[in-house]
Enzyme design. Structure first.
Site, PDB file in Angstrom:
ATOM      1  N   ASP A  37      69.644  31.370  65.886  1.00 33.21           N
ATOM      2  CA  ASP A  37      69.419  29.925  66.015  1.00 33.21           C
ATOM      3  C   ASP A  37      69.273  29.281  64.636  1.00 33.21           C
ATOM      4  O   ASP A  37      70.060  29.551  63.741  1.00 33.21           O
ATOM      5  CB  ASP A  37      68.218  29.666  66.923  1.00 33.21           C
ATOM      6  CG  ASP A  37      68.179  28.250  67.478  1.00 33.21           C
ATOM      7  OD1 ASP A  37      69.061  27.426  67.133  1.00 33.21           O
ATOM      8  OD2 ASP A  37      67.271  27.945  68.261  1.00 33.21           O
TER       9      ASP A  37
ATOM     10  N   GLU B 100      63.377  24.167  77.373  1.00 35.23           N
ATOM     11  CA  GLU B 100      62.770  24.568  76.102  1.00 35.23           C
ATOM     12  C   GLU B 100      61.416  23.875  75.959  1.00 35.23           C
ATOM     13  O   GLU B 100      61.199  23.007  75.120  1.00 35.23           O
ATOM     14  CB  GLU B 100      63.691  24.217  74.927  1.00 35.23           C
ATOM     15  CG  GLU B 100      63.242  24.814  73.612  1.00 35.23           C
ATOM     16  CD  GLU B 100      64.123  24.404  72.448  1.00 35.23           C
ATOM     17  OE1 GLU B 100      63.817  24.841  71.317  1.00 35.23           O
ATOM     18  OE2 GLU B 100      65.093  23.656  72.640  1.00 35.23           O
TER      19      GLU B 100
ATOM     20  N   HIS C 296      72.973  26.422  64.639  1.00 32.95           N
ATOM     21  CA  HIS C 296      73.221  25.022  64.268  1.00 32.95           C
ATOM     22  C   HIS C 296      73.785  24.985  62.854  1.00 32.95           C
ATOM     23  O   HIS C 296      73.053  25.138  61.871  1.00 32.95           O
ATOM     24  CB  HIS C 296      71.927  24.211  64.339  1.00 32.95           C
ATOM     25  CG  HIS C 296      71.346  24.101  65.702  1.00 32.95           C
ATOM     26  ND1 HIS C 296      71.552  23.011  66.526  1.00 32.95           N
ATOM     27  CD2 HIS C 296      70.573  24.963  66.408  1.00 32.95           C
ATOM     28  CE1 HIS C 296      70.918  23.197  67.673  1.00 32.95           C
ATOM     29  NE2 HIS C 296      70.324  24.383  67.629  1.00 32.95           N
TER      30      HIS C 296
ATOM     31  N   GLN D 146      71.917  15.800  71.106  1.00 36.80           N
ATOM     32  CA  GLN D 146      70.500  15.959  70.761  1.00 36.80           C
ATOM     33  C   GLN D 146      69.621  14.879  71.382  1.00 36.80           C
ATOM     34  O   GLN D 146      68.482  15.141  71.796  1.00 36.80           O
ATOM     35  CB  GLN D 146      70.339  15.930  69.237  1.00 36.80           C
ATOM     36  CG  GLN D 146      68.904  15.929  68.731  1.00 36.80           C
ATOM     37  CD  GLN D 146      68.221  17.267  68.862  1.00 36.80           C
ATOM     38  OE1 GLN D 146      68.492  18.195  68.106  1.00 36.80           O
ATOM     39  NE2 GLN D 146      67.326  17.387  69.825  1.00 36.80           N
TER      40      GLN D 146
END
Length: 475
Positions: free
Chosen positions: A365, A269, A115, A208
């Site tokens: 990540d 997740e 990200h 998101q």
């Protein structure tokens, strides 16, 4: 003729030679105490003209030791690999030389999930005090409201330079498109172009806040593709219902199918064993024909699946050609929080997916974000954490983990011939991009997690890191 044209001309000439000799690949093998010499093909080493010869490198291997063979040389012409082996003759004699000093040679790292928009925002201005995903989302939502392009560019650029120093040359960036102005997307696309000579960035439009839960995100994803994003995403486990999660996947896959884009799903997740969107991803990948252009990241719920169901879904994933992108650093602290003891280990079944024939990549990540306040940008940190959580500390298993931050990431990103290393060998005619480490083997790499001493990009030195020196004072 400019540099890019020269590199392309050299690639064409070398590839013609390689095809004429059935595109010989060099593989160095050790049998007992005998060290076989590498074969040198794609041109006679006595007459071929090289720009640069790398001397005395050792090839990283996927075998038991994680390192193979005697030191060898690499001949580079026009930014591509022209020959590998013992190079001599007039062509090598006239070339510039670089002594690798017996260092371990690896292909570049391929970071398949990071990200760049949230990077380096931990504690700016708020900390995620609980460490939970829910609070992380709330903190980022408030931070997202005050983003500026200059802010994103400054933080993302610092992060990109860290990645380059650690040997990352291929990077897939998740960019939240929940901002109506697409400020973060514009910033990351600008950096993608600015740094194209040093690394390749793929940009994924990431909703998101969901697609069904936030219908405006579908239009923003389409706009992101128009502006230059490479793929789309979905977060089905965060939608309000199972049905809306499936619908969000259908919308994302349909958009990618129309655009010929990648699909990179934040999938299951959660520690909820009833979260089963991975099977939907596999089914849609087959139905749309997107197949290996689809990656499923995190997939933590798979750790809780019963064995019969896991083997069914692993078979579907292999059939569809999906890649699994595991993120052991952040998931080791995010997952298992609601488990009673014994707690889950916070990682998907990377060993079992790999044994089922599924491509597995490991990714660093988040780096110092509201979701994960730690992180350095070193892909070997992810491999180190995976070695512990997945019980993969055998020598061949450690070599396999290094493969997951190199070849595994490259396959998840569908780099194809742009990534010149496959199954333990560099391909003649491939970009001369590689890393040189002060390390013995995979165990040493993952155990100490050093930065590469030298980073080469298309035949030129792109970065170097001096080894730290400790002084012990006695008396």
């Amino acid at each position: 003729m400019n540099g890019a044209e020269a590199r392309e001309k050299a690639r064409e000439e070398i590839n013609l030679k390689a095809k004429a000799e059935e595109e010989v690949q060099v593989q160095m093998q050790v049998q007992g105490q005998t060290k076989a010499k590498a074969q040198v093909q794609a041109g006679d080493s006595a007459t071929s003209r090289y720009d640069l010869v790398i001397r005395n490198a050792r090839m990283f291997g996927r075998g038991r030791e994680g390192a193979e063979g005697a030191p060898f040389d690499i001949g580079i012409a026009g930014g591509v690999i022209a020959a590998i082996g013992e190079l001599s003759g007039s062509g090598a004699a006239k070339a510039e030389e670089f002594d690798a000093g017996g260092r371990l040679l690896l292909p570049p790292f391929a970071e398949a999930h990071v990200h760049l928009d949230t990077t380096l925002t931990a504690g700016d201005p708020l900390w995620n005090e609980s460490g939970t995903l829910a609070e992380g989302i709330r903190v980022w939502t408030s931070r997202k409201a005050v983003l500026t392009k200059e802010d994103v560019v400054a933080r993302a650029e610092r992060t990109i330079r860290l990645y380059i120093g650690y040997g990352v040359q291929y990077l897939r960036a998740m960019v939240d498109i929940g901002d109506p102005k697409l400020v973060a997307l514009e910033a990351v696309l600008e950096l993608k172009e600015r740094y194209r000579e040093l690394l390749e960035i793929q940009v994924i439009a990431f909703p998101q806040d969901g697609i069904e839960s936030c219908p405006a995100n579908e239009g923003r994803m389409a706009e992101a593709l128009r502006l230059g994003a490479d793929g789309v995403s979905a977060v089905p486990h965060l939608e309000r219902t199972r049905e809306e999660g499936v619908s969000s996947l259908r919308r994302a896959f349909a958009m990618a199918e129309r655009a010929g884009a990648f699909v990179h799903v934040f999938c299951d997740e959660t520690d909820d064993e009833s979260s089963r969107f991975l099977e939907v991803c596999a089914s849609l990948a087959m139905a749309t024909g997107l197949g290996p252009r689809v990656a499923a990241a995190h997939v933590n719920a798979a750790a809780y699946y019963n064995e019969a169901y896991f083997h069914k879904v692993a078979g579907l994933v292999r059939q569809a050609g999906l890649s699994i992108v595991a993120c052991p650093l952040i998931n080791s602290v995010m997952q298992g929080r609601f488990d009673a003891y014994p707690k889950g280990r916070g990682i998907t079944r990377i060993r079992e997916f790999s044994e089922a024939g599924v491509n597995v990549a490991l990714a660093h990540d988040d780096m110092r974000t509201p979701f994960y306040p730690l992180g350095t940008g070193n892909p070997l940190d992810a491999a180190h954490m995976a070695a512990h959580l997945a019980h993969m500390c055998g020598r061949s298993e450690l070599a396999e983990l290094v493969g997951m931050v190199t070849e595994g990431g490259a396959e998840a990103m569908r780099l194809g011939d742009r990534y010149g290393y496959r199954e333990g060998a560099f391909r003649i005619g491939a970009p001369a991009s590689f890393l040189l480490f002060d390390a013995e083997d995979a165990r040493d790499l993952i155990g100490r997690r050093p930065a590469p001493r030298y980073v080469f990009r298309e035949g030129r030195l792109a970065a170097e890191t001096a080894p730290p020196v400790a002084r012990v004072w006695e008396g």
